[in-house]
Motif scaffolding. Sequence first.
Motif, PDB file in Angstrom:
ATOM      1  N   UNK A 314      40.019  50.002  52.398  1.00 54.66           N
ATOM      2  CA  UNK A 314      38.429  50.059  52.935  1.00 54.66           C
ATOM      3  C   UNK A 314      37.750  50.751  51.735  1.00 54.66           C
ATOM      4  N   UNK A 315      38.143  51.747  51.211  1.00 57.56           N
ATOM      5  CA  UNK A 315      37.455  52.731  50.325  1.00 57.56           C
ATOM      6  C   UNK A 315      37.300  51.870  48.983  1.00 57.56           C
ATOM      7  N   UNK A 316      38.300  51.082  48.418  1.00 60.54           N
ATOM      8  CA  UNK A 316      38.260  50.345  47.449  1.00 60.54           C
ATOM      9  C   UNK A 316      37.176  49.080  47.289  1.00 60.54           C
ATOM     10  N   UNK A 317      37.399  48.739  48.732  1.00 65.01           N
ATOM     11  CA  UNK A 317      36.536  47.410  48.867  1.00 65.01           C
ATOM     12  C   UNK A 317      35.008  48.083  48.837  1.00 65.01           C
ATOM     13  N   UNK A 318      34.841  48.815  49.513  1.00 68.47           N
ATOM     14  CA  UNK A 318      33.289  49.447  49.834  1.00 68.47           C
ATOM     15  C   UNK A 318      32.789  49.923  48.319  1.00 68.47           C
ATOM     16  N   UNK A 319      33.678  50.634  47.452  1.00 68.46           N
ATOM     17  CA  UNK A 319      33.279  51.162  46.266  1.00 68.46           C
ATOM     18  C   UNK A 319      33.160  49.876  45.364  1.00 68.46           C
ATOM     19  N   UNK A 320      34.006  49.122  45.273  1.00 65.67           N
ATOM     20  CA  UNK A 320      33.830  47.718  44.691  1.00 65.67           C
ATOM     21  C   UNK A 320      32.579  46.843  44.844  1.00 65.67           C
ATOM     22  N   UNK A 321      32.423  46.681  46.170  1.00 62.24           N
ATOM     23  CA  UNK A 321      31.458  45.894  46.183  1.00 62.24           C
ATOM     24  C   UNK A 321      30.079  46.623  45.944  1.00 62.24           C
ATOM     25  N   UNK A 322      29.874  47.977  46.076  1.00 63.89           N
ATOM     26  CA  UNK A 322      28.842  48.749  45.587  1.00 63.89           C
ATOM     27  C   UNK A 322      28.760  48.477  44.013  1.00 63.89           C
ATOM     28  N   UNK A 323      29.717  48.515  43.197  1.00 63.47           N
ATOM     29  CA  UNK A 323      29.661  48.588  41.703  1.00 63.47           C
ATOM     30  C   UNK A 323      29.227  47.259  41.503  1.00 63.47           C
ATOM     31  N   UNK A 324      29.882  46.039  42.051  1.00 64.76           N
ATOM     32  CA  UNK A 324      29.479  44.806  41.569  1.00 64.76           C
ATOM     33  C   UNK A 324      28.067  44.456  41.972  1.00 64.76           C
ATOM     34  N   UNK A 325      27.457  44.911  43.135  1.00 70.11           N
ATOM     35  CA  UNK A 325      26.004  44.743  43.429  1.00 70.11           C
ATOM     36  C   UNK A 325      25.286  45.537  42.334  1.00 70.11           C
ATOM     37  N   UNK A 326      25.735  46.548  41.881  1.00 79.05           N
ATOM     38  CA  UNK A 326      24.813  47.380  40.941  1.00 79.05           C
ATOM     39  C   UNK A 326      24.951  46.445  39.452  1.00 79.05           C
ATOM     40  N   UNK A 327      26.283  45.904  39.255  1.00 76.37           N
ATOM     41  CA  UNK A 327      26.220  45.314  37.976  1.00 76.37           C
ATOM     42  C   UNK A 327      25.365  43.951  37.832  1.00 76.37           C
ATOM     43  N   UNK A 328      25.165  43.268  39.094  1.00 75.21           N
ATOM     44  CA  UNK A 328      24.534  42.229  39.423  1.00 75.21           C
ATOM     45  C   UNK A 328      23.107  42.280  39.071  1.00 75.21           C
TER      46      UNK A 328
END
Length: 337
Positions: A314-328
């Motif tokens: 869950x932590x990886x998913x949430x942090x990964x989603x947040x990083x991907x959103x920022x990159x976009x």
Amino acid sequence: ERHGGLAEAPHHRLREMLEPAWRAEKRLKCQLDEEKKKVQDLETSLREALEELANQGSQLRDLRPPVPAAESESLGVSLRYVLGKEHFEKELMKELGCDASKKTFLDLKHWCWVRPHACGFLRSQFKICPRDGRLGCAVVDALPEEHRARATVFVSWTWSYTVAEVLSALRAWADKEKVDLDSTFLWLCWVCNNQRALIIDKEYKDLSSTFADRLKSIGRMLIVLNTYKNPVYVKRVWTIFELWTASTDKNVTVTMTLPDHVKTDIAKESVGVITKNLKDIDAATAEASDPRDEDSIKTKIRRASGGFDGVNKVAKQLLGQSLCTMITELIEAAQVG
């Protein structure tokens, strides 16, 4: 002449005999003068200390806890205070006597609460805590009234970050989100927990429940990373716990921010390179400064559905989603620019 020479001889020998005593007397006088000077300096210091104590005592006699305990615990610091150069940075300069931008919040912990004669921050050590009625309050209770109110954003971060990193990341977030500095109040543990109780008195309180309740009641979490390359954020059990807590409540929104210089670097990287660091998230090996906090959090994780593996996922998913959103967002901003 012969008789005169004989007459002088006893006087000469007498002077020779008395010379050591005269030198000793001179040394004693010098030492006495030095001791008198020390006593005078000590008296001056003592008088100044007594005057300061009397002044503080006068202030304390008139001082009352500014807010009820429950309200104090829900307070946050205004973004205006944190980012305004005339507020937080200026006070840090006054406290430390030097530029604090490269100091970590662990350094500030030592200066404000660990070193001998530490006064807290904003002299919080000399103010009554509304939570326990004792001398020494949370920094948030020592803030001017216009810079404290019910927290609107829960900040997830670590004390190993420098002042410059935190301020840059918060400023970048504020600019991007166009938030109102005067109506945005941050729940920052360094400011909002009573560090006198935790650091000096070494009182133990299960803060995991406090943090979880505070996060859910605020409903908005801001993740602050100081780097995407092997971040310490993913090695602290507190931040993994906060990610997990946020993921279990659909009413909690999560945003991420980075210092400006890191954003410049991250825009050049591929998503694969950036997210590979997330594989290091392991709640089972993550640490906390206080072993009791670590045990408390890990006990909660063990009892959760999926245990450590579930929380890690869950932590990886949430942090990964947040990083991907920022990159976009960075890519889109670059294209517009």
